[in-house]
Write an enzyme that holds these catalytic residues in place. Structure first.
Site, PDB file in Angstrom:
ATOM      1  N   ALA A   1       0.871  -1.169   0.000  1.00 52.75           N
ATOM      2  CA  ALA A   1       0.000   0.000   0.000  1.00 52.75           C
ATOM      3  C   ALA A   1       0.912   1.224   0.000  1.00 52.75           C
ATOM      4  CB  ALA A   1      -0.878  -0.026   1.235  1.00 52.75           C
TER       5      ALA A   1
ATOM      6  N   GLY B   1       0.531  -4.774   0.964  1.00 55.24           N
ATOM      7  CA  GLY B   1      -0.665  -4.760   0.124  1.00 55.24           C
ATOM      8  C   GLY B   1      -0.445  -5.428  -1.224  1.00 55.24           C
TER       9      GLY B   1
ATOM     10  N   GLU C   1      -0.988  -8.927  -0.583  1.00 49.37           N
ATOM     11  CA  GLU C   1      -2.422  -9.086  -0.293  1.00 49.37           C
ATOM     12  C   GLU C   1      -3.254  -9.008  -1.569  1.00 49.37           C
ATOM     13  OE1 GLU C   1      -1.883  -6.024   2.801  1.00 49.37           O
ATOM     14  OE2 GLU C   1      -3.154  -7.291   4.050  1.00 49.37           O
TER      15      GLU C   1
ATOM     16  N   GLU D   1       4.601  -5.218   7.240  1.00 45.86           N
ATOM     17  CA  GLU D   1       3.938  -4.119   7.955  1.00 45.86           C
ATOM     18  C   GLU D   1       4.453  -3.943   9.378  1.00 45.86           C
ATOM     19  OE1 GLU D   1       2.384  -6.443   6.159  1.00 45.86           O
ATOM     20  OE2 GLU D   1       0.901  -5.489   4.859  1.00 45.86           O
TER      21      GLU D   1
HETATM   22  C1  HXC Z   1       5.116   4.315  -1.225  1.00 42.69           C
HETATM   23  C2  HXC Z   1       6.993   3.314  -2.072  1.00 42.69           C
HETATM   24  C3  HXC Z   1       6.610   2.064  -1.527  1.00 42.69           C
HETATM   25  C4  HXC Z   1       5.384   2.010  -0.791  1.00 42.69           C
HETATM   26  C5  HXC Z   1       8.486   1.805  -2.545  1.00 42.69           C
HETATM   27  N1  HXC Z   1       8.152   3.098  -2.695  1.00 42.69           N
HETATM   28  N2  HXC Z   1       7.565   1.154  -1.833  1.00 42.69           N
HETATM   29  N3  HXC Z   1       6.245   4.418  -1.925  1.00 42.69           N
HETATM   30  N4  HXC Z   1       4.675   3.161  -0.673  1.00 42.69           N
HETATM   31  N5  HXC Z   1       4.914   0.878  -0.277  1.00 42.69           N
HETATM   32  C6  HXC Z   1       8.899   4.140  -3.400  1.00 42.69           C
HETATM   33  C7  HXC Z   1      10.145   4.555  -2.628  1.00 42.69           C
HETATM   34  O1  HXC Z   1       9.813   5.494  -1.635  1.00 42.69           O
HETATM   35  C8  HXC Z   1      10.977   5.165  -3.740  1.00 42.69           C
HETATM   36  O2  HXC Z   1      10.491   6.450  -4.022  1.00 42.69           O
HETATM   37  C9  HXC Z   1      10.643   4.266  -4.939  1.00 42.69           C
HETATM   38  O3  HXC Z   1       9.416   3.639  -4.628  1.00 42.69           O
HETATM   39  C10 HXC Z   1      11.673   3.197  -5.168  1.00 42.69           C
HETATM   40  O4  HXC Z   1      11.842   2.482  -3.965  1.00 42.69           O
HETATM   41  P1  HXC Z   1      13.282   2.202  -3.306  1.00 42.69           P
HETATM   42  O5  HXC Z   1      13.044   1.933  -1.864  1.00 42.69           O
HETATM   43  O6  HXC Z   1      14.243   3.291  -3.649  1.00 42.69           O
HETATM   44  O7  HXC Z   1      13.722   0.865  -4.086  1.00 42.69           O
HETATM   45  P2  HXC Z   1      14.710  -0.278  -3.563  1.00 42.69           P
HETATM   46  O8  HXC Z   1      15.874   0.308  -2.843  1.00 42.69           O
HETATM   47  O9  HXC Z   1      14.952  -1.148  -4.750  1.00 42.69           O
HETATM   48  O10 HXC Z   1      13.854  -1.096  -2.462  1.00 42.69           O
HETATM   49  C11 HXC Z   1      12.709  -1.816  -2.837  1.00 42.69           C
HETATM   50  C12 HXC Z   1      11.870  -2.203  -1.597  1.00 42.69           C
HETATM   51  C13 HXC Z   1      11.579  -0.931  -0.742  1.00 42.69           C
HETATM   52  C14 HXC Z   1      12.650  -3.231  -0.742  1.00 42.69           C
HETATM   53  C15 HXC Z   1      10.595  -2.873  -2.082  1.00 42.69           C
HETATM   54  O11 HXC Z   1      11.033   0.049  -1.612  1.00 42.69           O
HETATM   55  C16 HXC Z   1      10.588  -1.149   0.362  1.00 42.69           C
HETATM   56  O12 HXC Z   1      10.924  -1.717   1.396  1.00 42.69           O
HETATM   57  N6  HXC Z   1       9.372  -0.650   0.191  1.00 42.69           N
HETATM   58  C17 HXC Z   1       8.338  -0.705   1.233  1.00 42.69           C
HETATM   59  C18 HXC Z   1       7.787  -2.093   1.373  1.00 42.69           C
HETATM   60  C19 HXC Z   1       6.706  -2.141   2.434  1.00 42.69           C
HETATM   61  O13 HXC Z   1       6.958  -1.862   3.622  1.00 42.69           O
HETATM   62  N7  HXC Z   1       5.499  -2.466   2.029  1.00 42.69           N
HETATM   63  C20 HXC Z   1       4.367  -2.551   2.925  1.00 42.69           C
HETATM   64  C21 HXC Z   1       3.624  -1.260   2.922  1.00 42.69           C
HETATM   65  S1  HXC Z   1       2.281  -1.255   4.093  1.00 42.69           S
HETATM   66  P3  HXC Z   1      11.479   7.719  -4.172  1.00 42.69           P
HETATM   67  O14 HXC Z   1      10.548   8.864  -4.341  1.00 42.69           O
HETATM   68  O15 HXC Z   1      12.314   7.743  -2.938  1.00 42.69           O
HETATM   69  O16 HXC Z   1      12.277   7.380  -5.400  1.00 42.69           O
HETATM   70  C22 HXC Z   1       1.120  -2.198   3.360  1.00 42.69           C
HETATM   71  C23 HXC Z   1      -0.041  -2.679   4.144  1.00 42.69           C
HETATM   72  C24 HXC Z   1      -0.857  -1.635   4.638  1.00 42.69           C
HETATM   73  O17 HXC Z   1       1.188  -2.517   2.252  1.00 42.69           O
HETATM   74  C25 HXC Z   1      -1.752  -2.154   5.691  1.00 42.69           C
HETATM   75  C26 HXC Z   1      -1.603  -1.417   6.957  1.00 42.69           C
HETATM   76  C27 HXC Z   1      -2.489  -0.229   7.079  1.00 42.69           C
END
Ligand code: HXC
Length: 256
Positions: free
Chosen positions: A64, A107, A110, A130
């Protein structure tokens, strides 16, 4: 502004490609609305027999959209019933196949699990991270992952936030099959075309019957399946399918 999803119909298959490459296909509310609306639009179209949802080679979806949520309060989340729009996918009767390359996190994992089958590219990474953000899955992950892989693997994934690779995902029944990353989408499109070539009534009945196994008890599920099976004997496609078998020819299904 670029479209957050790309929708393409190939024969009887509609492919939906998540298209926020700069955010690794993070699922914001706009994506949720676009995906749900596209599925609803084509679901009742007799010329559409299967959906494929995919992302890019780097990311199916990295979760998400964290940036969209980070400043929200609990009141905001409750009032908006945040993510409830994703429930619209559970009312889609046409099969939805997920073709997962790269990251399917939070997400993203999911969303893949809301689909009816998950096919993974060999470099896919699944996870529910998460916990590292101070929250828990919010789009059904704790429920669907547990039903898919069992309590202990689900606990391990959700409490540590670690990722699993495609081999592990296939081994624990999260992914149905694994393909080479480069050919994944083509392979899944071919599977979708095969499914879309069968009678839509029986395909929808099969999907509904399998889903019943997840929702209720065995006796009720077996009865549901049997009544659904009986009902298909009033369809053209049952007569055609069985006649074609006896006459040693290919069936011509009409979806009626
Ligand atoms: C918003 C995101 C994002 C996310 C990545 N980006 N994931 N933006 N929401 N979930 C954005 C980064 O901020 C970055 O933007 C760009 O995408 C590229 O990501 P990087 O991190 O630079 O890439 P990399 O180093 O290759 O790492 C990839 C990754 C990492 C390991 C997947 O991006 C990551 O850990 N993302 C978050 C994963 C996560 O925690 N997902 C769960 C979300 S919560 P910029 O602008 O900096 O270039 C969820 C459930 C919600 O999904 C339910 C609870 C309410």
């Amino acid at each position: 502004m670029t479209d957050v999803i790309l929708v393409e119909q190939v024969e009887r298959v509609v492919k939906i490609t998540l298209n926020r490459p700069d955010a690794l296909n993070a699922l914001n509310l706009e994506v949720m609305e676009a995906v749900a609306s596209a599925l609803e639009q084509y679901d009742r179209d007799p010329n559409v027999g299967c959906f494929v949802i995919t992302g890019s080679e780097k990311a199916f979806a990295a979760g998400a959209d964290i940036k969209e949520m980070q400043d929200k309060t609990a009141t905001d989340m409750l009032n908006a019933d945040w993510f409830a729009g994703w429930d619209r996918l559970s009312r889609i009767r046409t099969p939805i196949l997920a073709a997962v390359n790269g990251y399917a996190l939070g997400g993203g994992c999911e969303l893949a699990m809301m689909c009816d089958v998950i096919y993974a590219g060999d470099r896919a990474k699944f996870g529910q991270p998460e916990i590292k953000l101070g929250v828990i899955p919010g789009m059904g992950g704790s429920q669907r992952l547990t039903k898919a892989v069992g309590k202990y693997k689900a606990m391990d994934m959700i409490l540590t936030g670690r990722m699993m690779d495609a081999t592990e995902a296939e081994r624990c029944n999260l992914a149905a099959r694994v393909f080479d990353a480069a050919s994944l989408v083509d392979e899944v499109m071919n599977i979708a075309k095969e499914i879309a070539g069968f009678g839509k009534l029986s395909v929808m009945a099969g999907k509904e019957a399998v889903n019943r196994a997840l929702e209720g008890g065995l006796t009720e599920g077996v009865l549901f399946e049997r009544r659904s099976f009986h009902g298909l004997f009033s369809s053209h496609d049952q007569k055609e399918g069985m006649s074609a078998f006896s006459e040693k020819r290919d069936a011509k299904f009409k979806g009626e």
